[in-house]
Design an enzyme around this catalytic site. Structure first.
Site, short mmCIF file in Angstrom:
data_model
loop_
_atom_site.label_atom_id
_atom_site.label_comp_id
_atom_site.label_asym_id
_atom_site.label_seq_id
_atom_site.Cartn_x
_atom_site.Cartn_y
_atom_site.Cartn_z
N PRO A 1 0.83 -1.21 0.00
CA PRO A 1 0.00 0.00 0.00
C PRO A 1 0.86 1.26 0.00
O PRO A 1 1.78 1.38 0.79
CB PRO A 1 -0.78 -0.10 1.31
N GLU A 2 0.58 2.15 -0.92
CA GLU A 2 1.29 3.42 -0.98
C GLU A 2 0.31 4.52 -0.60
O GLU A 2 -0.82 4.23 -0.21
CB GLU A 2 1.87 3.61 -2.39
#
Ligand SMILES: [Zn+2]
Length: 291
Positions: A2-3
């Site tokens: 996840p960014e």
């Protein structure tokens, strides 16, 4: 992994299920590196509290509680934050997934990887934090307690400014992509969006940062904001384990220009996309459009 966009989508979807709800009970798994605050302390300190705000800084979520303490959450590589009752095949083990027909999307039942569960006094849906690889983090900060993890974060990628990026690149021999991934320079960036922003700005990932011009820094900053905002709008990227709290896959992975498209034609010029390894991470670029 996840960014920023996935964390922001998570923040927006979790917020209404968290704010103003009084915690009644907390369940955790056993102590591990996932817990920066001992699970016993979380089980003792959180009941009775409610969150008044849920903020994001870089890839961190910060729940500000009604007594001024803060609960810090980081999704790590495979973290999933969602409400009980969310339905998604991504929330099942690979084996369980393989045994199911695609249309059978059963409701998630908490398993051994569900490290934190918040149950609320209103008896509505519990909030669950699941993380198969346990690179995620949970930390409870006392009121006013300093947090080095937050203090050393650079400019949030959504607020990245070309002039500031240009300053940060001066005298730096490191590859521009590695600099963009440095959370103390740009908080929230990760592999997908760094590759995409560099493609849109026409800059090769391996170019030394000090040789990127002011105009190119402006283009990179603008592209970074653009790809991140677009990803948030489409619900994030669901390339590996990421799933939004509502159990819905993001749509941004379908709009990628270069990331994980090695050998496929560049969307601008048709040249096959190249993949290189840079600082132990993959980087993707068009050898013709990017200099
Ligand atoms: Zn091209």
């Amino acid at each position: 992994m996840p960014e920023l966009p996935e964390v922001e989508v998570t923040r927006r979807q979790i917020e209404p299920w968290l704010l103003g709800r009084r915690v009644a009970r907390v369940e955790t798994t056993a102590p591990s590196y996932f817990f920066l605050t001992a699970p016993a302390r979380l089980r003792r300190a959180l009941p009775g509290r409610s969150a008044v705000r849920l903020e994001r800084r870089g890839k961190y979520l910060i729940a500000e509680l009604d007594d001024g303490s803060r609960l810090l959450l980081h999704l790590g590589m495979t973290g999933q934050l969602f409400t009980a009752g969310a339905a998604s095949v991504r929330l099942l083990s690979a084996a369980a997934r393989a045994a199911l027909a695609p249309e059978e999307q059963p409701r998630f039942a908490p398993d051994a990887h569900t490290h934190l569960r918040l149950f609320f006094a209103d008896e509505g849906p519990a909030l669950l934090f699941r993380d198969v690889r346990k690179f995620g983090k949970v930390q409870l900060l006392a009121p006013g307690e300093d947090c080095e993890r937050l203090r050393r974060l650079g400019t949030d990628a959504l607020a990245l400014d070309g002039a500031a990026l240009f300053e940060a690149t001066r005298g730096r021999q490191v590859a521009i992509k590695s600099l963009l991934l440095d959370q103390s320079v740009v908080a929230g960036t990760g592999n997908i969006y760094a590759d995409e922003a560099l493609f849109l700005a026409g800059v090769r990932p391996r170019r030394p940062a000090r040789r990127v011009s002011r105009a190119e820094c402006e283009a990179i900053a603008a592209a970074m904001r653009r790809v991140m905002l677009r990803s948030i709008e489409t619900g994030g990227s669901s390339i590996s384990d990421y799933v939004s709290p509502a159990g819905v896959d993001g749509g941004y992975q379908d709009e990628r220009h270069v990331y994980a498209r090695r050998g496929e034609p560049c969307p601008s010029c048709g040249t096959p996309i190249r993949r290189i390894v840079l600082g132990q991470r993959s980087a993707h670029y068009c050898p013709r459009c990017q200099r």
